[in-house]
Design a protein around this motif. Structure first.
Motif, PDB file in Angstrom:
ATOM      1  N   ALA A 139     -78.250   6.305 -45.095  1.00 39.94           N
ATOM      2  CA  ALA A 139     -78.747   5.885 -46.410  1.00 39.94           C
ATOM      3  C   ALA A 139     -79.915   4.900 -46.313  1.00 39.94           C
ATOM      4  O   ALA A 139     -80.683   4.742 -47.263  1.00 39.94           O
ATOM      5  N   GLN A 140     -80.059   4.243 -45.170  1.00 38.04           N
ATOM      6  CA  GLN A 140     -81.086   3.211 -45.024  1.00 38.04           C
ATOM      7  C   GLN A 140     -82.365   3.721 -44.350  1.00 38.04           C
ATOM      8  O   GLN A 140     -83.377   3.012 -44.326  1.00 38.04           O
ATOM      9  N   LEU A 141     -82.343   4.905 -43.806  1.00 41.95           N
ATOM     10  CA  LEU A 141     -83.416   5.341 -42.913  1.00 41.95           C
ATOM     11  C   LEU A 141     -84.777   5.423 -43.589  1.00 41.95           C
ATOM     12  O   LEU A 141     -85.801   5.033 -43.012  1.00 41.95           O
ATOM     13  N   ASP A 142     -84.836   5.929 -44.824  1.00 42.82           N
ATOM     14  CA  ASP A 142     -86.118   6.059 -45.514  1.00 42.82           C
ATOM     15  C   ASP A 142     -86.759   4.687 -45.747  1.00 42.82           C
ATOM     16  O   ASP A 142     -87.974   4.518 -45.576  1.00 42.82           O
ATOM     17  N   ALA A 143     -85.951   3.722 -46.141  1.00 43.77           N
ATOM     18  CA  ALA A 143     -86.475   2.373 -46.397  1.00 43.77           C
ATOM     19  C   ALA A 143     -86.998   1.743 -45.110  1.00 43.77           C
ATOM     20  O   ALA A 143     -88.037   1.053 -45.117  1.00 43.77           O
ATOM     21  N   MET A 144     -86.307   1.974 -43.995  1.00 45.17           N
ATOM     22  CA  MET A 144     -86.750   1.409 -42.726  1.00 45.17           C
ATOM     23  C   MET A 144     -88.053   2.056 -42.276  1.00 45.17           C
ATOM     24  O   MET A 144     -88.973   1.370 -41.790  1.00 45.17           O
ATOM     25  N   ALA A 145     -88.182   3.377 -42.439  1.00 42.22           N
ATOM     26  CA  ALA A 145     -89.413   4.067 -42.044  1.00 42.22           C
ATOM     27  C   ALA A 145     -90.597   3.605 -42.896  1.00 42.22           C
ATOM     28  O   ALA A 145     -91.704   3.382 -42.378  1.00 42.22           O
ATOM     29  N   LEU A 146     -90.378   3.432 -44.194  1.00 44.76           N
ATOM     30  CA  LEU A 146     -91.442   2.961 -45.085  1.00 44.76           C
ATOM     31  C   LEU A 146     -91.875   1.544 -44.717  1.00 44.76           C
ATOM     32  O   LEU A 146     -93.076   1.218 -44.741  1.00 44.76           O
ATOM     33  N   THR A 147     -90.914   0.705 -44.354  1.00 42.30           N
ATOM     34  CA  THR A 147     -91.223  -0.667 -43.936  1.00 42.30           C
ATOM     35  C   THR A 147     -92.133  -0.673 -42.719  1.00 42.30           C
ATOM     36  O   THR A 147     -93.139  -1.397 -42.675  1.00 42.30           O
ATOM     37  N   MET A 148     -91.807   0.129 -41.727  1.00 40.88           N
ATOM     38  CA  MET A 148     -92.636   0.180 -40.525  1.00 40.88           C
ATOM     39  C   MET A 148     -94.047   0.677 -40.837  1.00 40.88           C
ATOM     40  O   MET A 148     -95.037   0.150 -40.320  1.00 40.88           O
TER      41      MET A 148
END
Length: 385
Positions: A351-360
């Motif tokens: 559930a968190q993966l998209d937010a982490m990729a966008l952050t990077m």
């Protein structure tokens, strides 16, 4: 070129080391100042141990106030006597900006502060106050320059070094698992902070929170990367945890070996329980789902709560403009709530993966290394100064 550089905690040490490497790549440079082991690897002989400055919270500072005040004076005197072309202070604003004020009061030395104060979160007046002693700010977050420029300082968004830190390969992770007899067991990273006070306060809470998680996932293995000065406190704390963790202690291995071990731990983890701070970006860089939990003393908590202008303390949430990363902060930093959040995270880690990729992406992944961008900004600033 001569640079006086100052960092006060582990996250600043990482930023400082990347900036120093960037400056060494671009010019001949000599460093003087205060930093940690990573900055020392880049050629700094610290004037005194950096961990003396690693104090968090309002009430927590009081017992060390006289000592910190003496170190502020000593550091400023060292900067003034260094004949440096520029002084770069890194985060730790309560210490750094007091040093900068003393330096500015007695010289025209150019001052650069690396990490913009989070005026968008609390204490908005800090920017105007900071502008009296700081000429140039290096910002980690893309939305920060307008706040600094409005207060009268030059400001460059340089990204965060975490986006260019190497990630472990599949083969390296397999070797790590074999070396530590992890087999194919799921791994939980536990990161209770980089300061002794944080580990002493959060470590017991984290340990109790892990009990219900381990009951539900009995084959879960715990791995705890730490820092050399925190390791003794951590070893005392984990005695009472419901399972013995694998502790990655940099004092027991070479610097490069520790970096590789830590990267493998992050790369193989199913999830993480971490104190609030830069570590959330490290976890995002390795696509490791997380729960963030943090607390300070009761008095500090009340004061900070009155000042906060945001509803999240997690950088991944702020940069991605989501609330994907669950938090248990303040009064919610208790074993039952943390345990429930961890169990939920383990059941739906994606559930968190998209937010982490966008952050990077927003922090500069794929572009020039942030440490080199920061170094260029420093040199450009001296040119325009």
């Amino acid at each position: 070129m001569k640079v006086f550089i100052l960092a006060g905690e582990a996250s600043g040490d990482r930023l400082g080391a990347a900036l120093m490497a960037g400056l060494r790549h671009l010019t001949n440079v000599e460093f003087i100042g205060v930093g940690g082991p990573l900055m020392e690897t880049e050629g700094l002989q610290s004037l005194f141990p950096m961990d003396e400055l690693s104090v968090m919270g309002i009430i927590e500072v009081l017992p060390k106030y006289r000592h910190l005040k003496r170190r502020i004076r000593e550091t400023a005197e060292a900067a003034l006597g260094s004949d440096a072309d520029v002084m770069i202070t890194i985060d730790s604003p309560d210490f750094s900006l007091r040093v900068a004020a003393l330096v500015k009061a007695s010289s025209d030395m150019r001052t650069v502060h690396y990490v913009a104060p989070s005026v968008w979160a609390w204490r908005a007046g800090r920017a105007a106050k900071m502008a009296k002693v700081i000429d140039h700010v290096l910002a980690l977050l893309p939305f920060e320059p307008p706040y600094m420029e409005a207060a009268g300082m030059a400001c460059d968004f340089v990204g965060h070094p975490v986006v260019s830190e190497p990630q472990a390969t599949k083969a390296e992770i397999e070797d790590f698992r074999a070396r530590h007899d992890l087999g194919d067991a799921p791994v939980m990273l536990v990161l209770p902070g980089s300061r002794r006070g944080e580990v002493g306060r959060l470590g017991p809470i984290f340990g109790k929170a892990l009990g219900p998680v381990l009951e539900r996932h009995p084959n879960l293995r715990l791995v705890v990367p730490t820092t050399a000065h925190v390791a003794p406190v951590l070893r005392d704390v984990v005695v009472d945890w419901p399972a013995s963790p694998l502790i990655l202690d940099p004092s027991q291995m070479e610097s490069d070996a520790y970096k590789a071990e830590k990267a493998c731990a992050f790369g193989t983890a199913t999830g993480a329980l971490a104190a609030s701070g830069t570590v959330s970006l490290e976890l995002a860089a390795s696509a490791t789902p997380m729960v963030i939990a943090y607390d300070v003393s009761w008095v500090s908590r009340q004061i900070i709560a009155m000042m906060l202008k945001i509803d999240t303390l997690t950088l991944v949430n702020l940069v991605s403009e989501t609330r994907a990363i669950p938090e248990c902060n303040g009064k919610h930093c208790n074993p039952p709530e943390i345990a429930a959040a961890l169990i939920k995270m383990l059941e739906a880690p994606g559930a968190q993966l998209d937010a982490m990729a966008l952050t990077m992406e927003r922090l500069g992944r794929g572009g020039e290394a942030p440490g080199l961008r920061a170094a260029r900004a420093v040199l450009d600033g001296i040119g325009r100064g």
